[in-house]
Design an enzyme around this catalytic site. Structure first.
Site, PDB file in Angstrom:
ATOM      1  CB  ALA A  86      27.167 -46.970  49.019  1.00 18.89           C
ATOM      2  CB  SER A 116      18.742 -48.001  44.638  1.00 19.49           C
ATOM      3  OG  SER A 116      19.094 -46.683  44.227  1.00 19.49           O
ATOM      4  NE  ARG A 117      15.702 -42.237  49.791  1.00 17.56           N
ATOM      5  CZ  ARG A 117      16.614 -42.222  50.754  1.00 17.56           C
ATOM      6  NH1 ARG A 117      17.897 -42.163  50.419  1.00 17.56           N
ATOM      7  NH2 ARG A 117      16.285 -42.280  52.030  1.00 17.56           N
ATOM      8  CE1 TYR A 173      17.968 -47.352  49.783  1.00 15.41           C
ATOM      9  CE2 TYR A 173      17.646 -45.521  51.304  1.00 15.41           C
ATOM     10  CZ  TYR A 173      18.287 -46.070  50.217  1.00 15.41           C
ATOM     11  OH  TYR A 173      19.271 -45.352  49.562  1.00 15.41           O
ATOM     12  CG  LEU A 208      21.666 -46.049  53.519  1.00 12.01           C
ATOM     13  CD1 LEU A 208      20.462 -46.092  54.453  1.00 12.01           C
ATOM     14  CD2 LEU A 208      21.268 -45.481  52.167  1.00 12.01           C
ATOM     15  CG  HIS A 224      25.307 -45.340  59.076  1.00 17.89           C
ATOM     16  ND1 HIS A 224      26.672 -45.427  59.272  1.00 17.89           N
ATOM     17  CD2 HIS A 224      25.124 -45.408  57.735  1.00 17.89           C
ATOM     18  CE1 HIS A 224      27.275 -45.537  58.090  1.00 17.89           C
ATOM     19  NE2 HIS A 224      26.353 -45.523  57.155  1.00 17.89           N
ATOM     20  CE  LYS A 260      34.467 -46.483  58.778  1.00 11.47           C
ATOM     21  NZ  LYS A 260      34.755 -45.881  57.454  1.00 11.47           N
ATOM     22  NE  ARG A 287      35.391 -42.042  52.203  1.00  7.96           N
ATOM     23  CZ  ARG A 287      34.562 -42.696  51.379  1.00  7.96           C
ATOM     24  NH1 ARG A 287      33.865 -42.007  50.474  1.00  7.96           N
ATOM     25  NH2 ARG A 287      34.413 -44.001  51.457  1.00  7.96           N
ATOM     26  CG  ASP A 308      35.981 -42.212  55.891  1.00  5.51           C
ATOM     27  OD1 ASP A 308      35.176 -43.173  55.804  1.00  5.51           O
ATOM     28  OD2 ASP A 308      36.847 -41.980  55.027  1.00  5.51           O
TER      29      ASP A 308
END
Length: 333
Positions: free
Chosen positions: A10, A34-35, A56, A72, A77, A95, A163, A175
């Site tokens: 990310a 990472s995938r 993961y 993530l 989370h 967060k 977001r 966010d």
């Protein structure tokens, strides 16, 4: 040295936290997952990490990792924090940790059973400018605190951005709304009793894009607004009967403005300016977390980290704001 692993590639990890780990005196990036194995390998190579994993779960099973950083999407989370704890890893998770305070409670039992450190990544509490504001307010530098005022906004209408995706936990309050709340709570050591709020949602995204909030802390009030569809702005002011404190760039110091705290007297004829040039709040965050994880100590007088118990208190405020946005009048936190 504390050996870090990161789940996902990310942007906040690439641009903020992984560079902080690379600069840290007591940590090293050991693994990236990472995938997409190619992305994992590329990011691992960029930061000199010896291990790259295509899942993961593989990283969590590695004995070469002491703790993980989880950036993530918000909706994932809690799930991956729980898996990391069960794997015996210390966890620093972005967060907001959860979208409901009740989702955090089971993590406390897991944390205690596995004897690991788990923290929500509020980097601001490690910045010396916020420690200075806390010191000034609690020492009575502005007299009796009457009002805290805050603002945090930016403009983002990209439908693919997390977001703006309700399914991934997007929205302004999750966010950025968490920041004025955590700042007021950190500085004052007080909890709000009730809140009022206006919450507006985007017709297409379904996410909350603007909120205006009033929180009653008993002895003082916090009022703030946040938006993901307004011109970029950050501000925090702590106003008392003897003076007030302004934080120039409260949450992204160095990006929105300088690392600067201004203390003004009652008549607005004198001001003290406290500067913190070159502070790297993400580096302070990862270094403090690593020390606390390795020492097994946390809390006041030891390593000051953001505990899961604090995460619950902060999330309860956000939960109450969402409820308040659906009604007129006060909502109990």
């Amino acid at each position: 040295m504390f050996r870090w692993g990161v789940l996902s590639t990310a942007k906040i990890g690439r641009e903020q936290v992984l560079p902080a780990i690379a600069d840290a005196e007591n940590g090293v990036l050991a693994a990236v997952a990472s995938r997409d194995p190619a992305k994992a390998r590329a990011l691992a190579d960029r930061f000199g990490a010896p291990h790259a994993f295509g899942s993961y779960d593989e990283l969590l099973a590695s004995r070469e990792v002491d703790g993980v950083y989880i950036p993530l999407p918000t909706a994932q989370h809690v799930e991956w924090t729980a898996k990391a704890i069960e794997a015996g890893k210390h966890v620093l998770v972005e967060k907001p940790l959860a979208l409901d305070a009740t989702a955090i409670e089971p993590l406390i039992a897991l944390r205690d059973a596995n004897k690991v450190l788990v923290c929500e990544a509020f980097m601001v509490i490690y910045h010396p400018q916020w420690m200075k504001v806390r010191e000034l307010v609690q020492a009575g530098a502005i007299g009796r605190l009457r009002h805290v005022q805050g603002a945090f906004s930016y403009y983002n209408v990209d439908p693919s951005n997390m977001r703006n995706r309700l399914d991934l936990g997007g929205g302004a309050l999750p966010d950025i709304g968490v920041y004025p709340v955590v700042a007021a709570r950190f500085v004052t050591n007080k909890e709000p009793l009730r809140v009022q709020a206006t919450v507006e949602r985007d017709a297409s995204f379904g996410t909350d894009v603007y909120s205006s909030v009033r929180a009653d802390f008993g002895g003082f009030e916090l009022s703030f607004y946040v938006s993901t569809q307004m011109a970029a702005r950050q501000a925090m002011v702590f106003h008392g009967d003897e003076g007030f404190i302004e934080v120039a760039s409260p949450f992204n110091a160095g990006l929105y403005d300088h690392h600067r705290v201004e203390l003004h007297n009652r008549k607005h004829t004198e001001a003290q300016i406290f500067r913190f040039p070159g502070t790297q709040q993400y580096r302070l965050e990862v270094e403090t977390f690593a020390r606390a994880a390795q020492s097994g100590e946390k809390g006041e007088g030891k390593e000051r980290v953001f505990t899961l118990e604090e995460s619950i208190l902060n999330q309860k405020v956000i939960d109450a704001i969402f409820r308040a946005g659906k009604k007129d009048g006060w909502e109990t936190v």
